[in-house]
Design a protein around this motif. Structure first.
Motif, PDB file in Angstrom:
ATOM      1  N   THR A   7       0.849  -1.177   0.000  1.00  0.00           N
ATOM      2  CA  THR A   7       0.000   0.000   0.000  1.00  0.00           C
ATOM      3  C   THR A   7       0.892   1.235   0.000  1.00  0.00           C
ATOM      4  O   THR A   7       1.821   1.316   0.795  1.00  0.00           O
ATOM      5  N   TYR A  35      -9.462   5.329  -1.389  1.00  0.00           N
ATOM      6  CA  TYR A  35      -8.764   4.039  -1.437  1.00  0.00           C
ATOM      7  C   TYR A  35      -9.026   3.340  -2.763  1.00  0.00           C
ATOM      8  O   TYR A  35     -10.116   3.447  -3.323  1.00  0.00           O
ATOM      9  N   HIS A  50      -3.771   4.558  -0.870  1.00  0.00           N
ATOM     10  CA  HIS A  50      -4.683   5.241   0.045  1.00  0.00           C
ATOM     11  C   HIS A  50      -4.379   6.736   0.044  1.00  0.00           C
ATOM     12  O   HIS A  50      -3.238   7.159  -0.141  1.00  0.00           O
TER      13      HIS A  50
END
Length: 126
Positions: A7, A35, A50
């Motif tokens: 991420t 997201y 994100h």
């Protein structure tokens, strides 16, 4: 252990998602603008983005590696799509061939091919 996902932060998923789609990732979770999750075209790994309000683009702590068996062809395809690379495909001393670029938020992306040397270089600890 197998890599599940990475991420990365982004100040604008509206810019970041199309960038990663050009790299060949498929959008599988669309919760924009906060997201997004994408699936890698090969293997089972996924990649998440994100939203953050303030991103430090001078921090080079995040580098993401995507392996491409046909690295030169992939490089040419991405150049045709308008992506700008920091370095072209280059043979490295550690026996990987790598090309580098940055996503819209300054995260470093390495496209590479290592073959057997990915996990079994000549200097692997026995």
């Amino acid at each position: 252990m197998n890599l599940n996902q990475i991420t990365v932060p982004s100040s604008s998923l509206e810019r970041a998602v199309p960038f990663y789609q050009k790299l060949g990732l498929k959008l599988i979770v669309d919760a924009l603008p906060k997201y997004a999750r994408l699936e890698c075209p090969d293997g089972t790994s996924t990649f998440s983005i994100h939203h953050v309000d303030d991103i430090n683009t001078t921090n080079q702590g995040i580098t993401v590696y995507f392996e491409c068996e046909e690295l030169d062809d992939e490089y040419d395809r991405l150049i045709e799509l308008g992506l700008a690379f920091a370095t072209p495909p280059t043979n490295q001393d550690w026996l990987w061939k790598e090309a580098s670029l940055f996503d819209p938020d300054g995260n470093r992306i390495i496209l590479y091919y290592a073959g057997e040397n990915r996990k079994n270089p000549p200097w692997r600890v026995k």
